[in-house]
Design a protein around this motif. Structure first.
Motif, mmCIF file in Angstrom:
data_model
loop_
_atom_site.group_PDB
_atom_site.id
_atom_site.type_symbol
_atom_site.label_atom_id
_atom_site.label_comp_id
_atom_site.label_asym_id
_atom_site.label_seq_id
_atom_site.Cartn_x
_atom_site.Cartn_y
_atom_site.Cartn_z
ATOM 1 N N LYS A 98 0.891 -1.161 0.000
ATOM 2 C CA LYS A 98 0.000 0.000 0.000
ATOM 3 C C LYS A 98 0.931 1.213 0.000
ATOM 4 C CE LYS A 98 -3.595 2.453 2.461
ATOM 5 N NZ LYS A 98 -4.310 2.599 3.730
ATOM 6 N N VAL A 99 0.836 2.026 -1.046
ATOM 7 C CA VAL A 99 1.746 3.148 -1.236
ATOM 8 C C VAL A 99 0.968 4.450 -1.276
ATOM 9 C CG1 VAL A 99 3.502 4.157 -2.761
ATOM 10 C CG2 VAL A 99 3.312 1.663 -2.564
ATOM 11 N N GLU A 100 1.416 5.400 -0.479
ATOM 12 C CA GLU A 100 0.879 6.764 -0.534
ATOM 13 C C GLU A 100 2.055 7.679 -0.824
ATOM 14 O OE1 GLU A 100 -1.717 7.943 2.692
ATOM 15 O OE2 GLU A 100 -2.136 5.834 3.104
ATOM 16 N N GLU A 101 1.955 8.424 -1.927
ATOM 17 C CA GLU A 101 3.055 9.289 -2.352
ATOM 18 C C GLU A 101 2.532 10.706 -2.556
ATOM 19 O OE1 GLU A 101 6.416 9.523 -5.896
ATOM 20 O OE2 GLU A 101 4.995 7.867 -5.864
ATOM 21 N N ASN A 102 3.276 11.664 -2.024
ATOM 22 C CA ASN A 102 2.931 13.068 -2.201
ATOM 23 C C ASN A 102 4.239 13.823 -2.432
ATOM 24 O OD1 ASN A 102 2.112 15.716 -2.085
ATOM 25 N ND2 ASN A 102 0.773 15.425 -0.337
ATOM 26 N N GLY A 103 4.607 13.978 -3.692
ATOM 27 C CA GLY A 103 5.856 14.674 -4.030
ATOM 28 C C GLY A 103 7.055 13.942 -3.449
ATOM 29 N N PRO A 104 7.824 14.627 -2.598
ATOM 30 C CA PRO A 104 9.041 14.011 -2.063
ATOM 31 C C PRO A 104 8.809 13.144 -0.823
ATOM 32 C CG PRO A 104 8.921 16.270 -1.338
ATOM 33 C CD PRO A 104 7.734 16.042 -2.257
ATOM 34 N N LEU A 105 7.553 12.902 -0.456
ATOM 35 C CA LEU A 105 7.232 12.102 0.722
ATOM 36 C C LEU A 105 6.411 10.889 0.304
ATOM 37 C CD1 LEU A 105 7.101 11.771 3.851
ATOM 38 C CD2 LEU A 105 4.996 13.131 3.765
ATOM 39 N N ALA A 106 6.774 9.738 0.851
ATOM 40 C CA ALA A 106 6.010 8.521 0.562
ATOM 41 C C ALA A 106 5.963 7.643 1.803
ATOM 42 C CB ALA A 106 6.631 7.754 -0.597
ATOM 43 N N VAL A 107 4.849 6.939 1.943
ATOM 44 C CA VAL A 107 4.689 5.938 2.990
ATOM 45 C C VAL A 107 4.341 4.628 2.292
ATOM 46 C CG1 VAL A 107 3.378 5.233 5.030
ATOM 47 C CG2 VAL A 107 3.906 7.654 4.664
ATOM 48 N N VAL A 108 5.092 3.585 2.625
ATOM 49 C CA VAL A 108 4.879 2.271 2.020
ATOM 50 C C VAL A 108 4.628 1.269 3.138
ATOM 51 C CG1 VAL A 108 5.856 0.455 0.558
ATOM 52 C CG2 VAL A 108 6.439 2.860 0.116
ATOM 53 N N ASN A 109 3.474 0.596 3.072
ATOM 54 C CA ASN A 109 3.136 -0.466 4.021
ATOM 55 C C ASN A 109 3.198 -1.799 3.291
ATOM 56 O OD1 ASN A 109 2.289 0.904 6.564
ATOM 57 N ND2 ASN A 109 0.892 1.907 5.146
ATOM 58 N N THR A 110 3.806 -2.772 3.938
ATOM 59 C CA THR A 110 3.873 -4.113 3.365
ATOM 60 C C THR A 110 3.586 -5.144 4.453
ATOM 61 O OG1 THR A 110 6.236 -4.387 3.825
ATOM 62 C CG2 THR A 110 5.652 -3.450 1.701
ATOM 63 N N ALA A 111 2.587 -5.961 4.256
ATOM 64 C CA ALA A 111 2.400 -7.116 5.128
ATOM 65 C C ALA A 111 3.470 -8.139 4.758
ATOM 66 C CB ALA A 111 1.010 -7.699 4.941
ATOM 67 N N TYR A 112 3.917 -8.912 5.734
ATOM 68 C CA TYR A 112 4.999 -9.864 5.459
ATOM 69 C C TYR A 112 4.897 -11.100 6.331
ATOM 70 C CZ TYR A 112 7.328 -8.651 9.839
ATOM 71 O OH TYR A 112 7.616 -8.498 11.166
ATOM 72 N N GLU A 113 5.606 -12.125 5.904
ATOM 73 C CA GLU A 113 5.869 -13.331 6.697
ATOM 74 C C GLU A 113 7.365 -13.565 6.648
ATOM 75 O OE1 GLU A 113 3.585 -16.367 4.753
ATOM 76 O OE2 GLU A 113 1.737 -15.787 5.775
ATOM 77 N N PHE A 114 7.963 -13.866 7.795
ATOM 78 C CA PHE A 114 9.408 -14.069 7.865
ATOM 79 C C PHE A 114 9.711 -15.533 8.158
ATOM 80 C CE2 PHE A 114 13.631 -14.024 9.734
ATOM 81 C CZ PHE A 114 14.298 -13.144 8.903
ATOM 82 N N TYR A 115 10.633 -16.085 7.363
ATOM 83 C CA TYR A 115 11.046 -17.484 7.504
ATOM 84 C C TYR A 115 12.547 -17.546 7.735
ATOM 85 C CZ TYR A 115 6.442 -18.614 5.748
ATOM 86 O OH TYR A 115 5.085 -18.719 5.608
ATOM 87 N N TYR A 116 12.954 -18.422 8.648
ATOM 88 C CA TYR A 116 14.373 -18.628 8.920
ATOM 89 C C TYR A 116 14.658 -20.118 8.748
ATOM 90 C CZ TYR A 116 18.957 -18.031 11.017
ATOM 91 O OH TYR A 116 20.318 -17.984 11.227
ATOM 92 N N ASN A 117 15.604 -20.425 7.862
ATOM 93 C CA ASN A 117 15.934 -21.816 7.519
ATOM 94 C C ASN A 117 14.682 -22.609 7.152
ATOM 95 O OD1 ASN A 117 18.721 -21.553 7.755
ATOM 96 N ND2 ASN A 117 18.659 -21.937 9.951
ATOM 97 N N GLY A 118 13.787 -21.953 6.411
ATOM 98 C CA GLY A 118 12.583 -22.603 5.911
ATOM 99 C C GLY A 118 11.439 -22.690 6.900
ATOM 100 N N ARG A 146 5.665 -7.363 14.890
ATOM 101 C CA ARG A 146 6.150 -8.741 14.870
ATOM 102 C C ARG A 146 5.198 -9.602 15.680
ATOM 103 N NH1 ARG A 146 12.682 -7.652 15.419
ATOM 104 N NH2 ARG A 146 12.702 -6.184 13.693
ATOM 105 N N ASN A 147 4.549 -10.517 14.991
ATOM 106 C CA ASN A 147 3.553 -11.379 15.621
ATOM 107 C C ASN A 147 3.912 -12.832 15.359
ATOM 108 O OD1 ASN A 147 1.803 -9.054 16.180
ATOM 109 N ND2 ASN A 147 1.490 -9.043 13.975
ATOM 110 N N LYS A 148 3.590 -13.674 16.312
ATOM 111 C CA LYS A 148 3.829 -15.118 16.142
ATOM 112 C C LYS A 148 2.718 -15.786 15.336
ATOM 113 C CE LYS A 148 7.739 -15.604 18.149
ATOM 114 N NZ LYS A 148 8.913 -15.948 17.353
ATOM 115 N N LYS A 149 1.542 -15.159 15.321
ATOM 116 C CA LYS A 149 0.411 -15.688 14.568
ATOM 117 C C LYS A 149 -0.063 -14.636 13.581
ATOM 118 C CE LYS A 149 -1.260 -18.684 18.239
ATOM 119 N NZ LYS A 149 -2.384 -19.000 19.125
ATOM 120 N N CYS A 150 -0.399 -15.080 12.372
ATOM 121 C CA CYS A 150 -0.898 -14.172 11.331
ATOM 122 C C CYS A 150 -2.410 -14.264 11.277
ATOM 123 C CB CYS A 150 -0.339 -14.562 9.963
ATOM 124 S SG CYS A 150 1.453 -14.587 9.929
ATOM 125 N N ASP A 151 -3.041 -13.187 10.882
ATOM 126 C CA ASP A 151 -4.507 -13.187 10.717
ATOM 127 C C ASP A 151 -4.902 -13.792 9.413
ATOM 128 O OD1 ASP A 151 -4.869 -11.973 13.165
ATOM 129 O OD2 ASP A 151 -4.780 -9.956 12.310
#
Length: 151
Positions: A98-118, A146-151
């Motif tokens: 989700k990107v909001e951009e206004n000239g030289p300012l931007a906010v970027v939100n990204t949902a993610y999942e993190f994996y370590y060694n699979g 940082r959450n241990k459970k995702c919605d």
């Protein structure tokens, strides 16, 4: 023969145009480049993507259910990335933007999942605040959950 020369000139012009496009031109492309450098453990590239005085924060929930706001110097983040052993595999999978951009300012939100060694480690949302200085995006603030459970 003229058609061949014309075709070659068009292809050369298209190639030149493609080569002059900078990576990270849009805020989303910039964040994608950030994660590419992150996964490659390219701390020099990561450092160059941050503004002076960049703020790095994380929100987590402890074992008692209390929400915690942690701040970390960006240099510590870079050292932790560099210290990940070469035989370890880590991946932050970005689920959406989700990107909001206004000239030289931007906010970027990204949902993610993190994996370590699979193995799943945690999930959450990244929130990048970017400013465009001298035609180049820079991170001024990065906060994540940082959450241990995702919605």
């Amino acid at each position: 023969m003229k058609k061949i020369i014309f075709f070659l000139l068009i292809m050369a012009a298209a190639n030149t145009s493609a080569q002059t496009k900078k990576s990270g031109e849009s805020p989303q492309e910039f964040v994608e480049e950030f994660f590419k450098a992150f996964h490659e453990q390219d701390t020099l590239a990561l450092k160059n993507m941050a503004s002076e005085g960049v703020q790095l924060q994380s929100i987590s929930i402890n074992t008692e259910g209390k929400k915690l706001l942690n701040s970390e110097p960006f240099e510590h983040f870079l050292k932790s990335i560099a210290s990940i052993p070469a035989d370890s595999k880590f991946e932050e999978r970005l689920l959406n933007f989700k990107v909001e951009e206004n000239g030289p300012l931007a906010v970027v939100n990204t949902a993610y999942e993190f994996y370590y060694n699979g193995n799943f480690s945690h999930c959450g949302v990244n929130n990048f605040t970017l400013v465009k200085l001298e035609d180049q995006w820079k991170i001024v603030h990065l906060i994540d959950t940082r959450n241990k459970k995702c919605d």
